[in-house]
Design an enzyme around this catalytic site. Sequence first.
Site, PDB file in Angstrom:
ATOM      1  N   SER A  20       0.818  -1.219   0.000  1.00 31.71           N
ATOM      2  CA  SER A  20       0.000   0.000   0.000  1.00 31.71           C
ATOM      3  C   SER A  20       0.849   1.266   0.000  1.00 31.71           C
ATOM      4  O   SER A  20       1.670   1.466  -0.879  1.00 31.71           O
ATOM      5  CB  SER A  20      -0.942  -0.044   1.189  1.00 31.71           C
ATOM      6  N   HIS A  21       0.711   2.061   1.034  1.00 32.93           N
ATOM      7  CA  HIS A  21       1.372   3.371   1.106  1.00 32.93           C
ATOM      8  C   HIS A  21       2.747   3.275   1.761  1.00 32.93           C
ATOM      9  O   HIS A  21       3.422   4.286   1.908  1.00 32.93           O
ATOM     10  CB  HIS A  21       0.497   4.307   1.919  1.00 32.93           C
TER      11      HIS A  21
ATOM     12  N   ASP B 289      -2.609   6.522  -3.340  1.00 30.04           N
ATOM     13  CA  ASP B 289      -1.441   5.915  -2.681  1.00 30.04           C
ATOM     14  C   ASP B 289      -0.747   4.856  -3.536  1.00 30.04           C
ATOM     15  O   ASP B 289      -1.084   4.668  -4.705  1.00 30.04           O
ATOM     16  CB  ASP B 289      -1.850   5.319  -1.330  1.00 30.04           C
TER      17      ASP B 289
ATOM     18  N   ASP C   3      -0.851   1.641  -3.963  1.00 30.18           N
ATOM     19  CA  ASP C   3      -1.600   0.638  -4.716  1.00 30.18           C
ATOM     20  C   ASP C   3      -2.945   1.153  -5.228  1.00 30.18           C
ATOM     21  O   ASP C   3      -3.752   0.384  -5.729  1.00 30.18           O
ATOM     22  CB  ASP C   3      -1.803  -0.622  -3.864  1.00 30.18           C
TER      23      ASP C   3
ATOM     24  N   ASP D  55      -5.652   2.536  -3.730  1.00 31.37           N
ATOM     25  CA  ASP D  55      -6.951   2.434  -3.062  1.00 31.37           C
ATOM     26  C   ASP D  55      -7.273   3.632  -2.161  1.00 31.37           C
ATOM     27  O   ASP D  55      -8.418   3.834  -1.793  1.00 31.37           O
ATOM     28  CB  ASP D  55      -7.097   1.098  -2.304  1.00 31.37           C
ATOM     29  N   ARG D  56      -6.265   4.426  -1.815  1.00 29.46           N
ATOM     30  CA  ARG D  56      -6.551   5.595  -0.968  1.00 29.46           C
ATOM     31  C   ARG D  56      -6.727   6.854  -1.808  1.00 29.46           C
ATOM     32  O   ARG D  56      -6.273   6.912  -2.948  1.00 29.46           O
ATOM     33  CB  ARG D  56      -5.403   5.836   0.003  1.00 29.46           C
TER      34      ARG D  56
ATOM     35  N   LYS E   3     -11.369  -0.374  -1.249  1.00 23.86           N
ATOM     36  CA  LYS E   3     -11.508   1.060  -1.385  1.00 23.86           C
ATOM     37  C   LYS E   3     -10.880   1.467  -2.711  1.00 23.86           C
ATOM     38  O   LYS E   3     -10.072   0.724  -3.269  1.00 23.86           O
ATOM     39  CB  LYS E   3     -10.900   1.790  -0.204  1.00 23.86           C
TER      40      LYS E   3
HETATM   41  C1  G1P Z   1      -4.465   1.278   8.167  1.00 19.18           C
HETATM   42  C2  G1P Z   1      -5.705   2.127   8.301  1.00 19.18           C
HETATM   43  C3  G1P Z   1      -6.931   1.311   7.979  1.00 19.18           C
HETATM   44  C4  G1P Z   1      -6.799   0.692   6.589  1.00 19.18           C
HETATM   45  C5  G1P Z   1      -5.485  -0.067   6.493  1.00 19.18           C
HETATM   46  C6  G1P Z   1      -5.238  -0.576   5.087  1.00 19.18           C
HETATM   47  O1  G1P Z   1      -4.531   0.200   9.062  1.00 19.18           O
HETATM   48  O2  G1P Z   1      -5.814   2.688   9.596  1.00 19.18           O
HETATM   49  O3  G1P Z   1      -8.069   2.116   8.065  1.00 19.18           O
HETATM   50  O4  G1P Z   1      -7.862  -0.164   6.327  1.00 19.18           O
HETATM   51  O5  G1P Z   1      -4.395   0.778   6.850  1.00 19.18           O
HETATM   52  O6  G1P Z   1      -5.133   0.474   4.164  1.00 19.18           O
HETATM   53  P1  G1P Z   1      -3.799   0.202  10.503  1.00 19.18           P
HETATM   54  O7  G1P Z   1      -2.343   0.487  10.232  1.00 19.18           O
HETATM   55  O8  G1P Z   1      -4.413   1.331  11.281  1.00 19.18           O
HETATM   56  O9  G1P Z   1      -4.086  -1.143  11.081  1.00 19.18           O
HETATM   57 ZN    ZN Z   2      -3.359   1.338  -0.267  1.00 25.76          ZN
END
Ligand code: G1P
Ligand code: ZN
Length: 538
Positions: free
Chosen positions: A112-113, A276, A278, A280-281, A375
Amino acid sequence: MSVTVATRPFDGQKPGTSGLRKKVKVYQQPHYAENYIQSIFDSLEGFAGKTLVVGGDGRFYNTDVIQTAIRMAAANGFGRVIVGQNGLLSTPAASHVIRHHKAYGGLILSASHNPGGPDGDFGIKYNMGNGGPAPEKVTDAVFARSKVITAYKTTTTPDIDLTRTGKTMIEGMTAEVIDPVADYAQLMQQLFDFDAIRALFKSGFRMKFDGMGAITGPYAKVILEGMLGAPQGTVINGTPLPDFGGHHPDPNLVHAKELCDTVMLGSDFDFGAASDGDGDRNLIVGRGIYVTPSDSLAIIAANAACASGYRTGIAGIARSMPTSCAPDRVAKKLGIACYETPTGWKFFGNLLDAGLATVCGEESFGTGSNHVREKDGLWAVLMWLNILASTRKSVADIVTAHWAEYGRNFYSRHDYEEVESESANRLMDGLRANLPAIKAAHGLTTADDFAYDDPVDKSHTSSQGIRLVFADGARIIYRLSGTGTAGATLRVYLERYIADPALHGMETQAALQDLIALSRSIADIPGHTARTEPTVIT
Ligand code: G1P
Ligand code: ZN
């Protein structure tokens, strides 16, 4: 030739909030990725001859693991693998491809990010045939399997050419390389009023979209600059790079600062957005205004009928527990339900599948709908563009009018990153043990450790965050991140509702000042973490 390779279990292959995320160096250990992928396959049933979708966000090590996954899928008996060209598929596009091609499931390679590159992070996530992340009963089975695994199956076949679309046969399985954008772009065209958005751009409306050197660049270029006629150069940092060009591809006020400064503080642009690693954000800003993800969800829910795919209304809204209660107010007015779920997109899947919710979102820059089971960053951007095109109002006017109608939920998240795990656990244990005393001392209406009963499959999920709710509805929530790869991250979520429009112009941190101080003293954050300030405020 198919071969069986002997292996030994690795510790800690426990999927977190969103798959198994580890440092690249951890994933590069011989057999590490193979063990995890085999543990996934061993936890699934009835996939012989079926289709598996494979794609990732283009980060360092992406194509290596994709080639491994393709070989293992062939040796394990899948009939077909669909893979994005150059190994690319954004997370929402992967979710759509799984659904569209009626695949058995999919492997999404992403952290992800989290930063990429040889010293960055890597991740593998399994998604089911509905396009959504595997539920806990599957991820628990994968973890259990990873602890006892003794062998995995693969082939001795060479790498396939990922640079060209087309089909290759591997040990009786078809590997099909597809254009990663086409199916997704077509879906967006069905959901949104592209003519209205094209007309908006024609009228001189200007935006910037920051791909952050990650996966959404190619999608945004095709859709925004190609199909919707936004000027060339609208998309910045639009080429996916193995290390994201050194960016930390997390679309928030800290990591997308340049975009925010250009759009919010300048006068050249009407709208700014980012996505982000991947895809999704999403981050949404307008001239002079940043839209919190919680407000964005509420505003999208209130205005969804602007978009062709949602013209007949929405069935319900779902938000994660720490997300602000702004969407609840919209749901109330629309006479529909607002579901409160634990953190993580996987909890929305059942509600979407059952038709109970149409739009859903999280405070962590995640917004989406029933069009996929993840998302979707670009979806949120297109929804905003559609709302702007239909109303011809500015972002700031839309947001302030929304607050005037519903009241404003001032909201902020304070993260304390890379805290020592033991101290973070002690802090949470301390809160948990003292809930009755905290409740009494502050006259709270609720002081609990959030638990969720899924209305569809009746599963029960406990320990999802400490929730302190004050008599006026203000909230302080504490939870530990489930996605970090170094130490622990303590997240503190702060929220206060103010109805009076005369006070809506207050600065967020000022409006939350007393709650911020309380959040630190109630949990003794300085005592446990030796930190007096958070590392990131969003
Ligand atoms: C974080 C975000 C959560 C999201 C997840 C995946 O998880 O807070 O809302 O679904 O990334 O993108 P966390 O690191 O808080 O467990
Ligand atoms: Zn992501």
